[in-house]
Write an enzyme that holds these catalytic residues in place. Sequence first.
Site, mmCIF file in Angstrom:
data_model
loop_
_atom_site.group_PDB
_atom_site.id
_atom_site.type_symbol
_atom_site.label_atom_id
_atom_site.label_comp_id
_atom_site.label_asym_id
_atom_site.label_seq_id
_atom_site.Cartn_x
_atom_site.Cartn_y
_atom_site.Cartn_z
ATOM 1 N N ASN A 90 0.817 -1.229 0.000
ATOM 2 C CA ASN A 90 0.000 0.000 0.000
ATOM 3 C C ASN A 90 0.844 1.270 0.000
ATOM 4 O O ASN A 90 0.706 2.139 0.839
ATOM 5 C CB ASN A 90 -0.986 0.008 1.174
ATOM 6 N N ASP A 150 -3.431 -5.374 1.858
ATOM 7 C CA ASP A 150 -3.441 -4.970 3.269
ATOM 8 C C ASP A 150 -3.737 -3.495 3.458
ATOM 9 O O ASP A 150 -3.206 -2.640 2.767
ATOM 10 C CB ASP A 150 -2.115 -5.298 3.934
ATOM 11 N N HIS A 177 -6.243 -9.074 4.636
ATOM 12 C CA HIS A 177 -6.605 -8.162 5.734
ATOM 13 C C HIS A 177 -8.098 -8.409 5.973
ATOM 14 O O HIS A 177 -8.932 -7.937 5.211
ATOM 15 C CB HIS A 177 -6.318 -6.725 5.310
ATOM 16 N N ASP A 303 3.476 -5.752 11.478
ATOM 17 C CA ASP A 303 2.606 -4.697 10.938
ATOM 18 C C ASP A 303 3.191 -3.321 11.259
ATOM 19 O O ASP A 303 2.471 -2.368 11.565
ATOM 20 C CB ASP A 303 1.166 -4.821 11.457
ATOM 21 N N HIS A 307 4.032 6.458 10.791
ATOM 22 C CA HIS A 307 3.204 7.597 10.385
ATOM 23 C C HIS A 307 3.865 8.894 10.821
ATOM 24 O O HIS A 307 4.436 8.973 11.917
ATOM 25 C CB HIS A 307 1.804 7.501 11.005
#
Lengths: 425, 308
Positions: A90, A150, A177, A303, A307
């Site tokens: 992604n 995902d 996911h 995972d 950010h």
Amino acid sequence: MTAYLITSVSVVGAAPTDLLIRDGVVAEVGPGLSAPDATVVDGTGLVALPGLVDLHTHLREPGREDAETVESGSRAAALGGYTAVCAMANTSPVADTAGVVEQVWRLGREAGLVDVQPIGAVTVGLAGERLAELGAMADSAARVRIFSDDGYCVADPKLMRRALEYVKAFDGIIAQHAEEPRLTEGAQMHEGEVSTRLGLIGWPAVAEEAIIARDVLLTEHVGGRLHVCHVSTAGSVEVLRQAKARGVRVTAEVTPHHLLLTDERATTYDPVFKVNPPLRTAADIAALRTALADGVLDVIATDHAPHAVEDKECEWAYARPGMLGLETALSIALDVLGPQWDLIAERMSRTPARIAGLTGHGVDPAPGVPANLTLVDPAARRTIEPAELASRSRNTPYARMTLPGRIVATFLRGEPTVLDGKAVK
Amino acid sequence: MIRHLLSGADLDADTATEILDTAAEMATVAGREIKKLPALRGRTVVNLFYEDSTRTRISFEAAAKRLSADVINFSAKGSSVTKGESLKDTALTLQAMGADAVVVRHPASGAPHRLANWVDGSVVNAGDGTHEHPTQALLDAYTMRARLGRLAGLSVAVVGDVLHSRVARSNVLLLSTLGAKVTLVGPPTLIPVDIAAALAPGTDVSYDLDSVLPNVDVVMMLRVQRERMNDSYFPSAREYARRYGLDGPRMRRLPAHAIVMHPGPMNRGMEITPEVADSPRSTIVEQVTNGVSVRMAVLYLLLGGNNR
């Protein structure tokens, strides 16, 4: 190429011995080794594990280099004891073509800190509408075997069926996911007592369990291979337990944070605890830990989701979901499992390497084996300081927590990527 | 006294009672020709409103002005907020301007909690998302006490869209603290999971309004948005009104002394009929009046007016 002699180290918890690393492989294993030309690493008190392998990493490049790059994420991985990571699709642009997966793969080679194995998107643009060119990604230099949307669920049952079927041609896996999107519209945290109290829209456990139940049936029907990302609920564990008992080819991962943190963390409204799937209850954690020990859950995967500050320092509902994981995963595993070294090696190295098809990884140190390994000091305790992390982002949920274990050194094909607890480059 | 008022859970019985008693004193000011006290002269109160809510904003504004505070209205419209300034940057701006109290209304649950980390002044939650609206609960409690003489032992039905209601959450917390018994009534789709465990263990839930009405002292009707039917919470506005709306015949099932409350704004014909809203049992207009007194008490006590 420098040779390294690691002395008095416990290989996966066994009695101390010496390891000689030369020409990229483990040359010798045994007590009292000598190699005058080798650099000596004192392994007293340390445990050698096969280099950790992460099936679920977000490196953010291309697209969000302000949050993480392949290089910074690779460094974080090496410092966490990893020698290989699977990079989720992604990115922006999405890794849904041979071109993008080759770019990520090449950036990983250039960084040279861990093996970066790209994961390809299942559908074009992660939009869940039509299949991406899965075969082209499989045939590319990146040799993609795991495909995942995902962040989004492949919710359309027909599309999921086709994907599971199609990748059989090159022994591919669909990593799902599991989140029924109609049941999680606007969802902000686990649906339960805490979401009711906080007035945040709930993400019900059944939204995960319903998709896993459907997917294991589809997998059984077409004879495909399914991997379930970040399993978070006790109900999901039961669905997986039954499917595995029937012989369905399904594997599943759990994240460190779902093994440790509960939805009560949301009561501060600090979005550092916002993640998807959300933190669940103590009962879920207990079920996940049991399943990890008995093998219903095959793998611990991070995972790792960096950010930027502005995407977390805001209102809960406006924050992006996800938390850092690479540099703390082994410590959480030690905290949760204790010094069960063989189990840790199984869940964090051998099994993920096997699922991803990464030959040369996930193999215990032995003569002739590629020297992908990490040295852990189990007696050390460290307090997590976000500013000290190698990741470009700071969104660790473990800030100021004191955790057991410290990575002292990591070797990738005989070359140190970490020595004395510091990244070599 | 507490520093911030973010949740009904911030108030223990003594603190809540102190606020209600202070509000009663404040109410006497409203009866005077000059409706003003000097208590907060020189203090700055900022009304930071990210949602349109004229009634709540002017209630806080009137409260602050009657205490002689300087009031700055900062609304999301016509400010840098629409240019995408973050809540934190806005907080730092207010901090730099020396706000003694920030009254915040925000569409995101928990935004006042975040704000409280970033400013030194007191933060008053004037409604956050689907979370809480503690001053509404205080003015509701004040109104019940004024009409019925007590709170302990009262039986209160809160009826409607509890799931999306910040008023309901704050009322459950505060009324339970003050010894009232709360029954939440609505269709199962609009009652959040584990509500009693989440908020107050003695809270009851019923799906049958008619069976609840004969046994309550207070019935509080919540606003229900017609649009909820588009998300399948109920089939139609008509069916909702038939099952959970308060009309004349239903009102007559209440005990003679029971009162009818509504936080406003009402959807007449949806959750409440005009006959009920305009009846002598209705406290809806008093609630607005009492809101100013209660907010005066909150600002006065949070800003230390009682120990200066």
